[in-house]
Design a protein around this motif. Structure first.
Motif, PDB file in Angstrom:
ATOM      1  N   ILE A   1     126.299 -15.510  48.374  1.00 38.69           N
ATOM      2  CA  ILE A   1     127.329 -16.320  49.028  1.00 38.69           C
ATOM      3  C   ILE A   1     126.922 -17.792  49.050  1.00 38.69           C
ATOM      4  N   ASN A   2     125.629 -18.052  49.016  1.00 41.15           N
ATOM      5  CA  ASN A   2     125.195 -19.446  48.950  1.00 41.15           C
ATOM      6  C   ASN A   2     125.754 -20.161  47.722  1.00 41.15           C
ATOM      7  N   TYR A   3     125.995 -19.400  46.661  1.00 42.75           N
ATOM      8  CA  TYR A   3     126.595 -20.008  45.471  1.00 42.75           C
ATOM      9  C   TYR A   3     128.065 -20.351  45.699  1.00 42.75           C
ATOM     10  N   LEU A   4     128.690 -19.632  46.611  1.00 38.83           N
ATOM     11  CA  LEU A   4     130.117 -19.854  46.850  1.00 38.83           C
ATOM     12  C   LEU A   4     130.383 -21.021  47.790  1.00 38.83           C
ATOM     13  N   ARG A   5     129.391 -21.391  48.586  1.00 37.81           N
ATOM     14  CA  ARG A   5     129.616 -22.405  49.620  1.00 37.81           C
ATOM     15  C   ARG A   5     130.131 -23.740  49.074  1.00 37.81           C
ATOM     16  N   PRO A   6     129.633 -24.213  47.927  1.00 34.22           N
ATOM     17  CA  PRO A   6     130.092 -25.533  47.480  1.00 34.22           C
ATOM     18  C   PRO A   6     131.553 -25.573  47.030  1.00 34.22           C
ATOM     19  N   LEU A   7     132.181 -24.409  46.906  1.00 29.31           N
ATOM     20  CA  LEU A   7     133.562 -24.398  46.424  1.00 29.31           C
ATOM     21  C   LEU A   7     134.463 -25.198  47.349  1.00 29.31           C
ATOM     22  N   ARG A   8     135.313 -26.000  46.745  1.00 35.07           N
ATOM     23  CA  ARG A   8     136.313 -26.743  47.512  1.00 35.07           C
ATOM     24  C   ARG A   8     137.550 -25.896  47.707  1.00 35.07           C
ATOM     25  N   ALA A   9     138.351 -26.259  48.703  1.00 37.22           N
ATOM     26  CA  ALA A   9     139.550 -25.477  49.014  1.00 37.22           C
ATOM     27  C   ALA A   9     140.466 -25.357  47.810  1.00 37.22           C
ATOM     28  N   ALA A  10     140.565 -26.426  47.007  1.00 38.61           N
ATOM     29  CA  ALA A  10     141.467 -26.409  45.851  1.00 38.61           C
ATOM     30  C   ALA A  10     141.001 -25.424  44.783  1.00 38.61           C
ATOM     31  N   GLU A  11     139.723 -25.021  44.816  1.00 37.40           N
ATOM     32  CA  GLU A  11     139.185 -24.100  43.821  1.00 37.40           C
ATOM     33  C   GLU A  11     139.293 -22.637  44.243  1.00 37.40           C
ATOM     34  N   ILE A  12     139.828 -22.400  45.413  1.00 38.56           N
ATOM     35  CA  ILE A  12     139.910 -21.040  45.948  1.00 38.56           C
ATOM     36  C   ILE A  12     141.373 -20.611  45.986  1.00 38.56           C
ATOM     37  N   PRO A  13     141.741 -19.509  45.358  1.00 35.12           N
ATOM     38  CA  PRO A  13     143.130 -19.043  45.433  1.00 35.12           C
ATOM     39  C   PRO A  13     143.555 -18.836  46.883  1.00 35.12           C
ATOM     40  N   SER A  14     144.732 -19.338  47.216  1.00 35.58           N
ATOM     41  CA  SER A  14     145.191 -19.255  48.615  1.00 35.58           C
ATOM     42  C   SER A  14     145.301 -17.814  49.094  1.00 35.58           C
ATOM     43  N   GLU A  15     145.520 -16.888  48.149  1.00 33.86           N
ATOM     44  CA  GLU A  15     145.686 -15.486  48.543  1.00 33.86           C
ATOM     45  C   GLU A  15     144.364 -14.720  48.562  1.00 33.86           C
ATOM     46  N   PHE A  16     143.253 -15.427  48.353  1.00 30.03           N
ATOM     47  CA  PHE A  16     141.959 -14.749  48.256  1.00 30.03           C
ATOM     48  C   PHE A  16     141.614 -14.011  49.545  1.00 30.03           C
ATOM     49  N   ARG A  17     141.272 -12.729  49.387  1.00 33.70           N
ATOM     50  CA  ARG A  17     140.783 -11.906  50.491  1.00 33.70           C
ATOM     51  C   ARG A  17     139.704 -10.994  49.924  1.00 33.70           C
ATOM     52  N   CYS A  18     138.640 -10.828  50.687  1.00 37.61           N
ATOM     53  CA  CYS A  18     137.526 -10.007  50.209  1.00 37.61           C
ATOM     54  C   CYS A  18     136.825  -9.370  51.404  1.00 37.61           C
ATOM     55  N   SER A  19     136.353  -8.150  51.239  1.00 39.41           N
ATOM     56  CA  SER A  19     135.606  -7.475  52.297  1.00 39.41           C
ATOM     57  C   SER A  19     134.118  -7.536  51.996  1.00 39.41           C
ATOM     58  N   LEU A  20     133.312  -7.429  53.042  1.00 35.42           N
ATOM     59  CA  LEU A  20     131.864  -7.363  52.848  1.00 35.42           C
ATOM     60  C   LEU A  20     131.488  -6.129  52.040  1.00 35.42           C
ATOM     61  N   ALA A  21     132.236  -5.042  52.256  1.00 33.71           N
ATOM     62  CA  ALA A  21     131.940  -3.799  51.541  1.00 33.71           C
ATOM     63  C   ALA A  21     132.116  -3.972  50.036  1.00 33.71           C
ATOM     64  N   SER A  22     133.105  -4.772  49.621  1.00 33.31           N
ATOM     65  CA  SER A  22     133.331  -4.986  48.187  1.00 33.31           C
ATOM     66  C   SER A  22     132.118  -5.636  47.533  1.00 33.31           C
ATOM     67  N   LEU A  23     131.472  -6.552  48.240  1.00 36.61           N
ATOM     68  CA  LEU A  23     130.302  -7.222  47.694  1.00 36.61           C
ATOM     69  C   LEU A  23     129.036  -6.373  47.853  1.00 36.61           C
ATOM     70  N   LEU A  24     128.878  -5.753  49.029  1.00 33.89           N
ATOM     71  CA  LEU A  24     127.686  -4.932  49.254  1.00 33.89           C
ATOM     72  C   LEU A  24     127.653  -3.728  48.312  1.00 33.89           C
ATOM     73  N   GLY A  25     128.846  -3.281  47.854  1.00 31.70           N
ATOM     74  CA  GLY A  25     128.898  -2.176  46.914  1.00 31.70           C
ATOM     75  C   GLY A  25     128.335  -2.537  45.548  1.00 31.70           C
ATOM     76  N   GLN A  26     128.148  -3.816  45.286  1.00 34.76           N
ATOM     77  CA  GLN A  26     127.585  -4.272  44.017  1.00 34.76           C
ATOM     78  C   GLN A  26     126.297  -5.041  44.260  1.00 34.76           C
ATOM     79  N   VAL A  27     125.531  -4.593  45.248  1.00 29.93           N
ATOM     80  CA  VAL A  27     124.360  -5.355  45.672  1.00 29.93           C
ATOM     81  C   VAL A  27     123.318  -5.465  44.553  1.00 29.93           C
ATOM     82  N   LYS A  28     123.195  -4.452  43.691  1.00 33.56           N
ATOM     83  CA  LYS A  28     122.231  -4.537  42.583  1.00 33.56           C
ATOM     84  C   LYS A  28     122.642  -5.615  41.596  1.00 33.56           C
ATOM     85  N   LEU A  29     123.928  -5.681  41.337  1.00 32.93           N
ATOM     86  CA  LEU A  29     124.420  -6.708  40.426  1.00 32.93           C
ATOM     87  C   LEU A  29     124.216  -8.095  41.026  1.00 32.93           C
ATOM     88  N   LEU A  30     124.466  -8.210  42.324  1.00 32.38           N
ATOM     89  CA  LEU A  30     124.262  -9.499  42.985  1.00 32.38           C
ATOM     90  C   LEU A  30     122.792  -9.886  42.971  1.00 32.38           C
TER      91      LEU A  30
END
Length: 528
Positions: free
Chosen positions: A369-398
């Protein structure tokens, strides 16, 4: 004229005035619902407005009274007055006044509106409190001098004007008056009897929401109008559970940890018990938000913390970062809590949860998530929604993603397609990785300096150096939808590094994680 003839003369006079004004007048033959006449006026036509948009004609009820004698009041049955007040149709009282010889000398009328409806409802509530149900046996008086005097010829037109002055939503406004008058201060009163064993602290916890409800309580409640309780309880069988929650106040909570080196600001709700003269040792507050639930004792400063984060809850971008930071703070074992109301400090406390915990999967998530912090609002889709489970489910890849982007060394096997000897020296490492979550793809491109040392057996040791380029993007859809544009961006990033060979890592090559290719000019390092 006799009293009967005076009454009849008044009714005929009213009917004649209606006919003279070209309105429809229907007389009640069974005067049980509160009205003597029902009047309907034809709609007025406004030039230039389509017929289907023209306002309808007015309609109203009229209670016609004759008055002869010294009394300066007329009276209605309370049941009749309540019918007129409760109907959403406009209602008027019309009084024809006669002298002692029976000659009509004056006409007055009264539009039953807020003052009159309030008087009627108050009279009914006073009788209800005494257990009286037969309203037809009681009467309510209206002073004639308080009514408007009017010429007979103006009577019918003036009633229509009074109706139109209220507005096109006359019915809803009258209904609101009937339902709300008298309830301005309080709508209920009564007694709550708690079961044996109920403590004052339980009442406090119930009000701030720590305890959802108290079972076995008995409630005797009365409708209270004009400050007068109803004659019968609205809870005839009042035994059951009770939940009394204080109204929350908006606040902002700052949760910080020096150990985790993080802080979050979370919009929250503040619950405070509403019990007068509460002993100091029972004074406590509750702060609730979508991530946490904190109960703070104001007397001793002790706080009790409960994490509320649902890993399957979909978060906005900002909330996703806040949720990850909060997990890191909680794992630190203790944190600083500060509560602001209207941008002013309200209270604060140190909250100790337990010993610090090291949860590798959360560390991986935080690094990513530290890589995501620098993103500006204009670079993020307004409809973006994500759960912690979606990311934790790919913890090896992360973990693989962050290790290559931040680590100090990596080992791979390669051979040089354009050279006879193994290559050693400086190089550029271009790393690419994508993470697919429901409805979105997050991809990362990193280019770093490296020192490459090749051995005789074809293995190569990489010592990674500073980062030259870092690009993170969130795109709607799947990786397949954007593969062409992503690969074009990767190629552009590789071509921008013209000083040393470029070693590429990434799943877009269709290779196993850890395999390496490298480009120098238009040639490649090919995997063995």
């Amino acid at each position: 004229m006799t009293k009967r003839k005076v009454t009849r003369h008044a009714e005929l006079t009213f009917a004649t005035l209606c006919a003279d004004s070209a309105v429809t007048c229907n007389q009640s033959h069974e005067d049980e619902r509160g009205w003597d006449f029902f009047i309907q006026s034809p709609p007025s036509r406004t030039p230039g407005i389509p017929l289907d948009l023209q306002p309808p004609g007015t309609k109203c009820f009229a209670q016609v009274k004759s008055h002869k004698g010294k009394s300066r009041n007329i009276t209605l049955k309370l049941s009749t007055a309540l019918e007129l007040a409760g109907s959403e149709i406009p209602a008027f009282i019309v009084v024809f006044c006669y002298n002692t010889s029976g000659t009509l000398v004056e006409t007055r009328y009264l539009h039953l509106w807020q003052t009159e409806i309030s008087r009627i409802l108050l009279a009914v509530r006073e009788l209800d409190a005494k257990g009286v149900t037969e309203l037809q046996r009681h009467r309510i008086a209206f002073a004639i001098h308080a009514m408007k005097a009017i010429k007979n010829v103006d009577l019918i037109p003036q009633t229509s004007a009074d109706i139109r002055s209220v507005g096109p939503d006359y019915s809803s406004k009258k209904h609101h008056l009937y339902k709300c008058l008298g309830f301005e201060d309080s709508a209920l009163s009564g007694i709550i009897e708690y079961p044996p064993g109920t403590t004052l602290e339980m009442l406090v916890d119930n009000q701030i929401g720590v305890i959802d409800r108290i079972e076995g309580a008995r409630i005797t409640a009365y409708s209270t109008r004009f400050g007068i309780p109803s004659g019968t309880s609205i809870t005839p069988d009042g035994t059951g559970s009770i939940s009394m929650r204080s109204h929350p106040k908006a606040c902002t909570v700052r949760i910080s940890s020096e150990l985790a080196q993080k802080q979050v600001y979370i919009p929250s709700e503040l619950y405070v018990p509403n019990i007068p003269n509460l002993p100091e040792d029972l004074q406590k507050i509750r702060v609730k938000n979508s991530f946490s639930d904190i109960v703070l004792g104001l007397h001793d400063g002790k706080a009790y913390y409960r994490l509320r984060t649902d890993q399957n809850e979909l978060h906005t971008f900002d909330n996703l970062i806040a949720a990850s930071d909060l997990l890191q703070i909680v794992c630190a074992g203790e944190f600083r809590l500060e509560i602001d109301i209207d941008d002013k400090p309200a209270t604060s406390a140190n909250v100790k949860i337990g010993a610090p915990q090291n949860i590798p999967s959360l560390t991986v998530l935080d690094n990513f998530i530290n890589y995501l912090r620098p993103l500006r609002a204009a670079e993020i889709p307004s409809e973006f929604r994500c759960s912690l489970a979606s990311l934790l489910g790919q913890v090896k890849l992360l973990a693989y993603c962050t290790e290559l982007a931040t680590g100090t060394s990596v080992t791979g096997k390669c051979q040089i397609a354009w050279a006879q000897e193994a290559y050693s020296g400086r190089a550029n490492v271009l790393f690419y990785m994508f993470v697919e979550i429901p409805n979105f793809v997050i991809y990362l491109i990193v280019r770093r300096r490296a020192e490459l040392s090749s051995a005789d057996d074809g293995s190569a040791s990489f010592e990674l150096r500073e980062t030259q380029y870092c690009r993170v993007r969130i795109l709607p859809g799947s990786h397949q939808m954007h593969s062409s544009s992503i690969e074009a961006e990767i190629d552009a990033c590789a071509k921008a590094a013209t000083d040393y060979p470029v070693l590429r890592f990434g799943p877009y090559l269709g290779e196993t994680k850890g395999d390496v290719t490298a480009d120098e000019h238009q040639d490649s390092y090919l995997p063995q």
